[in-house]
Design a protein around this motif. Sequence first.
Motif, PDB file in Angstrom:
ATOM      1  N   PHE A   1     -10.184   2.615  -1.904  1.00  0.00           N
ATOM      2  CA  PHE A   1      -9.132   2.018  -1.077  1.00  0.00           C
ATOM      3  C   PHE A   1      -9.741   1.232   0.083  1.00  0.00           C
TER       4      PHE A   1
ATOM      5  N   THR B   1       0.802  -1.224   0.000  1.00  0.00           N
ATOM      6  CA  THR B   1       0.000   0.000   0.000  1.00  0.00           C
ATOM      7  C   THR B   1       0.838   1.280   0.000  1.00  0.00           C
TER       8      THR B   1
ATOM      9  N   GLY C   1      -2.031   3.688  -0.787  1.00  0.00           N
ATOM     10  CA  GLY C   1      -3.126   3.266  -1.659  1.00  0.00           C
ATOM     11  C   GLY C   1      -2.776   2.000  -2.412  1.00  0.00           C
ATOM     12  N   VAL C   2      -3.670   1.573  -3.271  1.00  0.00           N
ATOM     13  CA  VAL C   2      -3.404   0.426  -4.150  1.00  0.00           C
ATOM     14  C   VAL C   2      -3.991   0.723  -5.524  1.00  0.00           C
TER      15      VAL C   2
ATOM     16  N   GLU D   1      -8.694  -8.624   9.144  1.00  0.00           N
ATOM     17  CA  GLU D   1      -9.901  -8.014   8.584  1.00  0.00           C
ATOM     18  C   GLU D   1      -9.561  -7.030   7.468  1.00  0.00           C
ATOM     19  N   ILE D   2      -8.390  -6.405   7.566  1.00  0.00           N
ATOM     20  CA  ILE D   2      -7.956  -5.415   6.573  1.00  0.00           C
ATOM     21  C   ILE D   2      -6.691  -5.932   5.903  1.00  0.00           C
ATOM     22  N   GLY D   3      -6.682  -5.948   4.583  1.00  0.00           N
ATOM     23  CA  GLY D   3      -5.503  -6.445   3.882  1.00  0.00           C
ATOM     24  C   GLY D   3      -5.724  -6.493   2.389  1.00  0.00           C
ATOM     25  N   VAL D   4      -4.733  -6.975   1.686  1.00  0.00           N
ATOM     26  CA  VAL D   4      -4.875  -7.198   0.239  1.00  0.00           C
ATOM     27  C   VAL D   4      -4.186  -8.513  -0.127  1.00  0.00           C
TER      28      VAL D   4
ATOM     29  N   ALA E   1     -11.037  -1.972  -1.428  1.00  0.00           N
ATOM     30  CA  ALA E   1      -9.961  -2.856  -1.900  1.00  0.00           C
ATOM     31  C   ALA E   1      -9.266  -3.566  -0.753  1.00  0.00           C
ATOM     32  N   THR E   2      -9.333  -2.994   0.454  1.00  0.00           N
ATOM     33  CA  THR E   2      -8.591  -3.551   1.582  1.00  0.00           C
ATOM     34  C   THR E   2      -9.488  -4.221   2.626  1.00  0.00           C
ATOM     35  N   PHE E   3     -10.810  -4.047   2.536  1.00  0.00           N
ATOM     36  CA  PHE E   3     -11.688  -4.655   3.532  1.00  0.00           C
ATOM     37  C   PHE E   3     -11.834  -6.146   3.225  1.00  0.00           C
TER      38      PHE E   3
ATOM     39  N   LYS F   1      -6.661   3.878  -9.609  1.00  0.00           N
ATOM     40  CA  LYS F   1      -5.828   4.442  -8.535  1.00  0.00           C
ATOM     41  C   LYS F   1      -6.723   4.741  -7.340  1.00  0.00           C
ATOM     42  N   THR F   2      -6.402   4.135  -6.198  1.00  0.00           N
ATOM     43  CA  THR F   2      -7.157   4.416  -4.978  1.00  0.00           C
ATOM     44  C   THR F   2      -6.167   4.867  -3.920  1.00  0.00           C
TER      45      THR F   2
ATOM     46  N   ARG G   1       1.189   3.042  -3.429  1.00  0.00           N
ATOM     47  CA  ARG G   1       0.452   2.065  -4.245  1.00  0.00           C
ATOM     48  C   ARG G   1       1.292   0.850  -4.644  1.00  0.00           C
TER      49      ARG G   1
END
Lengths: 355, 355
Positions: free
Chosen positions: B102, A106, B144-145, A142-145, B105-107, B131-132, A109
């Motif tokens: 964002f 993150t 961001g991601v 709970e939060i991630g990618v 995308a991360t939740f 772009k987030t 980006r």
Amino acid sequence: MSQILVFNNEVAAAVEAIVDEAKPNGLFIITDTNVRREVLPSLAEQSPAVARACVIECEPGDEAKNLRTLSEIWSRLVAGGCSRSSLIINLGGGVVTDMGGFAAATFKRGVKFINIPTTLLAAVDASVGGKTGINFEGLKNEIGVFREAVAVIISTCFFGSLPREELLSGYAEMLKHGLLDSEEAVDMLLDFPIENCDEPKELLQLLKKSVAVKQRVVEADPHEHGLRKALNLGHTMAHAMEGLALKTGSHLAHGYAVARGLVADLVLSHMKHGFPSERLHSVAAFVKSRYGAPEFTCDDYDTLIQLMRHDKKNIDPETINFTLLAAPGDIRLDSTATPQEITAALDITRDLLGC
Amino acid sequence: MSQILVFNNEVAAAVEAIVDEAKPNGLFIITDTNVRREVLPSLAEQSPAVARACVIECEPGDEAKNLRTLSEIWSRLVAGGCSRSSLIINLGGGVVTDMGGFAAATFKRGVKFINIPTTLLAAVDASVGGKTGINFEGLKNEIGVFREAVAVIISTCFFGSLPREELLSGYAEMLKHGLLDSEEAVDMLLDFPIENCDEPKELLQLLKKSVAVKQRVVEADPHEHGLRKALNLGHTMAHAMEGLALKTGSHLAHGYAVARGLVADLVLSHMKHGFPSERLHSVAAFVKSRYGAPEFTCDDYDTLIQLMRHDKKNIDPETINFTLLAAPGDIRLDSTATPQEITAALDITRDLLGC
């Protein structure tokens, strides 16, 4: 893009090779206090790249895997001038590779990162496969990618000092991979002297086979729409046992919950898909001798089933999903079981594990 | 996976169609206070899905695009029972689509989201292309991601109430896309009566062409390794002007900085790549008449050049990178300019824009 897996007990040499190739504009190491003290000095001695790197140190343990620590990591990356062409090395157990991977994924980006797992559990599970994240409001990951490390350096050279519990915790995930793979893989794992291993090369070979199982599954389904659910074998049960331990304030290592969850899932597999009884008994005997009896009683079944209903992999809370097996390597995704069937399976599991 | 772009002034119908198709388990709307008041009621009246959705409201403005607001959004998603099979609708300007994207995308490592931009700037730029992010420690979009919305619903029906400044701000990005595309595209944009537009259908057609330019570039290079840098046209200069405005505490809308940055980049393009003088003058005349003269003087050149050195797209701070053009549609990525050349370009820009 598939991640590169390096199985090599010469970790410093492997780091140097990756850094030479990547020529990063800035090198950062994310680690925890324990690993910094125990592991980093010797690695820095052997690797000029590591010695030069900017070290970002977190508190150890799952309690530190939160938004506050993450925000501190981001701050340190800003302060250190981390750019999109920098490289981040996550050096530690699953907490470090999960949180460091998320910080890297993150920051601006996405900055490239490599994982160097220092525990067996991280080597066989967390560091491979692209799941990154932090806990949030008491909810795990709970939060991630999903973001894969560009490379993972897997070695056994940090395991010598691991406590027995941590070693066995990782071994439970290897057992899961073996069950997802084949009869032969399970046989090898049940025979291997993991607690008295003085052959790091043999363990490294076994680890290589084990990680390959996960890698195959993740490559086929990186974002967990189908086959990746196979990796959930034993885990619906395990998460419920961990939830129960949390409620009662008792200590339960993840891998110990997984080992017992695997037995419970094999019982369900036997009931629903004819998983061979002999194999169920050999696995149960192994789990009993190494991991001991589970702490729950029949009074806890309702709580356990209630916890299973809330597993984040369920689509709706009324149906409880399991990954089961018809035999080692013969995977049955999206199996379901009724509360009655789960109760029966928990009864048999307790019998098998000698409660 | 490419995102679906829906160009439709029947926004409620478009939302219903997407929700019908996606059958999400839970629908969430992320928006800001102003949009909730001005836009949401009529949308909810026409769309049962929107009326049922759980609304998460943030403070408006770029100052709210931070970790604290993001954390509140995550909390509200937890409280509302958002799952991996839920759908999130980001309804608002660029702050909402960036931050909401964002958050989504991360939740739980990724919930699907759609964007409904309510400003011209968000429609033509922020909502499209994946772009987030949020600002962090005073740095724009530092965290961001890259993650695309599954769909973006682009309409002109929210633009009627936009202040002139916001409309022109978005139009500057359209001008950029036109310059990246072709002579014809630039001609159409210079001729279009954007300030007195009573033909929403014509604007929607123009918007469609403009977004298509961005979409083509993003599809060819989603993660900004090469061609996507084309979208940086005008922006190295613009970011420096915004940085200067921040230092002096004066107000400068992003699009106004971009419009002037485009002229400065076309001057550099003329100097370095023979960009046609006539075209430079027609664009400069348009920018002068709509956006007025830039506020900086020759005393600010050093500060501006210093700010350009720190642009996050530079690989090292000694070389200043620009995206330039040999002609409309003839893109020259990774052009560089010396401080002397930049000084000359800024002088000519001030002349052209009538300082």
